[in-house]
Design an enzyme around this catalytic site. Structure first.
Site, mmCIF file in Angstrom:
data_model
loop_
_atom_site.group_PDB
_atom_site.id
_atom_site.type_symbol
_atom_site.label_atom_id
_atom_site.label_comp_id
_atom_site.label_asym_id
_atom_site.label_seq_id
_atom_site.Cartn_x
_atom_site.Cartn_y
_atom_site.Cartn_z
ATOM 1 N N HIS A 139 0.801 -1.230 0.000
ATOM 2 C CA HIS A 139 0.000 0.000 0.000
ATOM 3 C C HIS A 139 0.829 1.272 0.000
ATOM 4 O O HIS A 139 0.305 2.361 -0.162
ATOM 5 C CB HIS A 139 -0.924 0.034 1.238
ATOM 6 C CG HIS A 139 -0.218 0.391 2.503
ATOM 7 N ND1 HIS A 139 0.467 -0.520 3.253
ATOM 8 C CD2 HIS A 139 -0.064 1.579 3.142
ATOM 9 C CE1 HIS A 139 0.996 0.065 4.311
ATOM 10 N NE2 HIS A 139 0.704 1.348 4.267
HETATM 11 C C1 UD1 Z 1 -2.145 5.937 5.337
HETATM 12 C C2 UD1 Z 1 -0.876 6.520 5.945
HETATM 13 C C3 UD1 Z 1 0.220 5.492 5.902
HETATM 14 C C4 UD1 Z 1 -0.216 4.200 6.562
HETATM 15 C C5 UD1 Z 1 -1.535 3.721 5.966
HETATM 16 C C6 UD1 Z 1 -2.031 2.540 6.746
HETATM 17 C C7 UD1 Z 1 -0.609 8.952 5.574
HETATM 18 C C8 UD1 Z 1 0.131 9.983 4.827
HETATM 19 N N1 UD1 Z 1 -0.415 7.670 5.159
HETATM 20 O O1 UD1 Z 1 -1.857 5.640 3.992
HETATM 21 O O2 UD1 Z 1 1.339 5.972 6.616
HETATM 22 O O3 UD1 Z 1 0.777 3.235 6.368
HETATM 23 O O4 UD1 Z 1 -2.510 4.770 6.040
HETATM 24 O O5 UD1 Z 1 -2.936 1.785 6.052
HETATM 25 O O6 UD1 Z 1 -1.332 9.259 6.490
HETATM 26 N N2 UD1 Z 1 -9.114 4.626 0.838
HETATM 27 C C9 UD1 Z 1 -10.340 4.029 0.728
HETATM 28 N N3 UD1 Z 1 -10.994 3.697 1.867
HETATM 29 C C10 UD1 Z 1 -10.500 3.934 3.099
HETATM 30 C C11 UD1 Z 1 -9.267 4.562 3.200
HETATM 31 C C12 UD1 Z 1 -8.579 4.907 2.060
HETATM 32 O O7 UD1 Z 1 -10.826 3.792 -0.367
HETATM 33 O O8 UD1 Z 1 -11.168 3.593 4.104
HETATM 34 C C13 UD1 Z 1 -8.383 4.965 -0.410
HETATM 35 C C14 UD1 Z 1 -8.730 6.349 -0.947
HETATM 36 O O9 UD1 Z 1 -8.702 6.266 -2.347
HETATM 37 C C15 UD1 Z 1 -7.561 7.179 -0.468
HETATM 38 C C16 UD1 Z 1 -6.407 6.184 -0.507
HETATM 39 O O10 UD1 Z 1 -6.978 4.953 -0.132
HETATM 40 O O11 UD1 Z 1 -7.323 8.310 -1.277
HETATM 41 C C17 UD1 Z 1 -5.272 6.515 0.417
HETATM 42 O O12 UD1 Z 1 -5.739 6.682 1.762
HETATM 43 P P1 UD1 Z 1 -4.925 7.605 2.792
HETATM 44 O O13 UD1 Z 1 -5.531 7.490 4.120
HETATM 45 O O14 UD1 Z 1 -4.747 8.970 2.236
HETATM 46 O O15 UD1 Z 1 -3.479 6.984 2.774
HETATM 47 P P2 UD1 Z 1 -3.041 5.479 2.955
HETATM 48 O O16 UD1 Z 1 -2.378 5.047 1.688
HETATM 49 O O17 UD1 Z 1 -4.149 4.672 3.502
HETATM 50 N N1 UDP Z 2 -3.706 -5.418 8.729
HETATM 51 C C1 UDP Z 2 -4.982 -5.951 8.847
HETATM 52 N N2 UDP Z 2 -5.654 -6.323 7.716
HETATM 53 C C2 UDP Z 2 -5.109 -6.214 6.475
HETATM 54 C C3 UDP Z 2 -3.794 -5.680 6.364
HETATM 55 C C4 UDP Z 2 -3.133 -5.281 7.505
HETATM 56 O O1 UDP Z 2 -5.494 -6.069 9.961
HETATM 57 O O2 UDP Z 2 -5.776 -6.562 5.494
HETATM 58 C C5 UDP Z 2 -3.003 -5.007 9.942
HETATM 59 C C6 UDP Z 2 -1.643 -5.602 10.116
HETATM 60 O O3 UDP Z 2 -1.734 -6.876 10.732
HETATM 61 C C7 UDP Z 2 -0.947 -4.575 10.992
HETATM 62 C C8 UDP Z 2 -1.552 -3.276 10.505
HETATM 63 O O4 UDP Z 2 -2.762 -3.612 9.843
HETATM 64 O O5 UDP Z 2 -1.288 -4.759 12.348
HETATM 65 C C9 UDP Z 2 -0.612 -2.590 9.570
HETATM 66 O O6 UDP Z 2 -1.263 -1.557 8.946
HETATM 67 P P1 UDP Z 2 -0.847 -1.017 7.512
HETATM 68 O O7 UDP Z 2 -0.041 -2.011 6.805
HETATM 69 O O8 UDP Z 2 -2.085 -0.532 6.868
HETATM 70 O O9 UDP Z 2 0.004 0.286 7.888
HETATM 71 P P2 UDP Z 2 1.514 0.562 8.332
HETATM 72 O O10 UDP Z 2 1.835 -0.315 9.472
HETATM 73 O O11 UDP Z 2 2.373 0.329 7.139
HETATM 74 O O12 UDP Z 2 1.506 2.009 8.672
#
Ligand code: UD1
Ligand code: UDP
Length: 367
Positions: free
Chosen positions: A205
């Protein structure tokens, strides 16, 4: 009673907050008010964690949703400020390195509310990552820095923080893995039709991978190649899925690369505990690989969790197809022998709660 305002918004923060929130509920002096920014909002990115991890329903859901960094962070700040002015907390507690973390920390600091940062001091030394900016800024406006590792503590000392502000807490994600890991069964494996040790678990992601069509295609091709030998299960983050859809990517290959929707934490832990190996660009999943003694192929050019690489449990392969396949091959032929307590002993939640109490007593007087 001291009022602690916890700001969360993204999936990994729900998991981390579940641990500390449970410890705070057991502390007679604390009254926790949870604010959900709404950064993550799909049921499988948010609600599932609150229900299965017993996290209290947030007192405030700001419903900010997705957006560009400036707009998203700005909207969060505006809404968090209103909540802080109404709730008047004694402390704001933030986790990790997302835009929700930064927004909560900046608002509190400007209102002169002490900020406590869980997972402080992590550095990738790559300022192209939005998370690196968020971490640095959050640490620098925080009053209490909970460093999960000695490396994180040293990073903070190098940046000039006083040792008195830093507390080596261990990692709350270990608490979560131990607590929930004991409570799960392997039934989910049957549901998705895999055998214990009979699959690779993957997640992707990170912006640096998803925003680059070349990097994402290379990683997916390498995973598809691996899936010729062993099934690869890929619970896909909505960010990655949406980008693949925009690029009309389909999975035309006959191999066993199985893309599924994001799963809840309990299902994820089940897949982690029983897999053969993990391939990921997630921060949290790299550590969980270690907790469950699984070799980890990290699909990034650098990591904040350097101790895993140094110990040989984790290989940094970037988005390089040959390196991904070589790491899979190397870990298949020789599995690392796991040892040590790199992330503490699983009592970080209690440590953080106790330290918060002392901090609030010393800074705000008894009460
Ligand atoms: C965010 C965090 C990242 C973290 C990740 C965990 C920032 C800058 N990044 O990244 O550090 O590792 O969360 O998962 O805060 N979207 C959906 N549904 C949701 C959420 C997101 O469709 O419920 C899609 C949307 O298109 C959105 C994109 O995902 O624009 C990115 O979501 P966003 O929260 O901006 O960043 P993440 O990539 O999730
Ligand atoms: N995780 C989850 N379901 C998923 C993918 C990840 O519960 O489908 C959990 C994972 O076990 C870990 C956390 O989400 O505890 C990590 O989050 P993510 O990878 O979104 O973010 P990051 O740690 O890179 O910020």
């Amino acid at each position: 009673m001291k009022k602690i305002l916890t700001v969360v918004g993204a999936r990994p923060q729900f998991i981390k907050a579940a641990v500390v929130s449970r410890a705070l509920r057991g502390a007679s002096w604390a009254n926790e008010v949870i604010v959900h920014t709404g950064q993550h909002y799909d049921p499988d990115m948010s609600d599932v964690f609150f229900s299965e991890m017993d996290i209290p329903k947030p007192a405030h859901n700001l419903e900010i949703g997705s957006g560009n960094h400036g707009a998203q962070t700005g909207r969060m700040m505006q809404a968090i400020e209103e909540v802080c002015l109404t709730e008047k907390p004694e402390c704001v507690l933030v986790y990790g390195d997302t835009n929700s973390t930064l927004a909560g920390a900046l608002v509190a600091a400007k209102l002169h509310i002490p900020v406590a940062h869980v997972e402080a001091g992590l550095r990738s030394f790559n300022k192209q990552m939005p998370e690196e900016i968020n971490r640095i800024c959050t640490d620098h406006v925080s009053d209490l820095l909970f460093a999960p590792t000695e490396t994180a503590r040293k990073n903070l000392l190098r940046e000039g923080f006083s040792d008195a502000k830093i507390a080596l807490s261990g990692d709350v994600m270990l608490d979560a893995a131990l607590f929930y890991g004991e409570r799960i069964t392997s039934d989910y494996l049957k549901t998705i039709g895999v055998e214990p040790q009979g699959y690779v678990l993957a997640t992707i992601h990170r912006a640096e991978n998803t925003d680059s069509p070349e990097r994402l295609a290379t990683i997916l091709d390498a995973l598809a190649e691996i899936s010729k030998r062993i099934p690869v299960i890929l619970p896909l983050h909505p960010r990655t899925r949406k980008l693949l859809e925009q690029r009309s990517w389909s999975n035309p290959r006959p191999q066993d690369l199985r893309i599924i929707n994001p799963i809840g934490y309990l299902q994820m832990v089940c897949l982690e505990k029983n897999c053969h190996m993990i391939a990921t660009d997630s921060g949290g999943v790299q550590k969980e690989a270690y907790f469950f003694q699984k070799p980890c192929i990290t699909l990034r050019d650098e990591t904040e969790w350097v101790e895993l690489v140094d110990a040989g449990y984790n290989r940094l392969v970037g988005a390089n197809s040959d390196a991904i396949l070589a790491a899979h091959h190397a870990f298949t032929s020789q599995r690392p022998v796991f040892s040590g307590n790199l992330y503490g002993t699983g009592s970080a939640g209690k440590f953080i709660t106790d330290k918060l109490r002392l901090f609030l007593q010393e800074n705000l007087g008894h009460g």
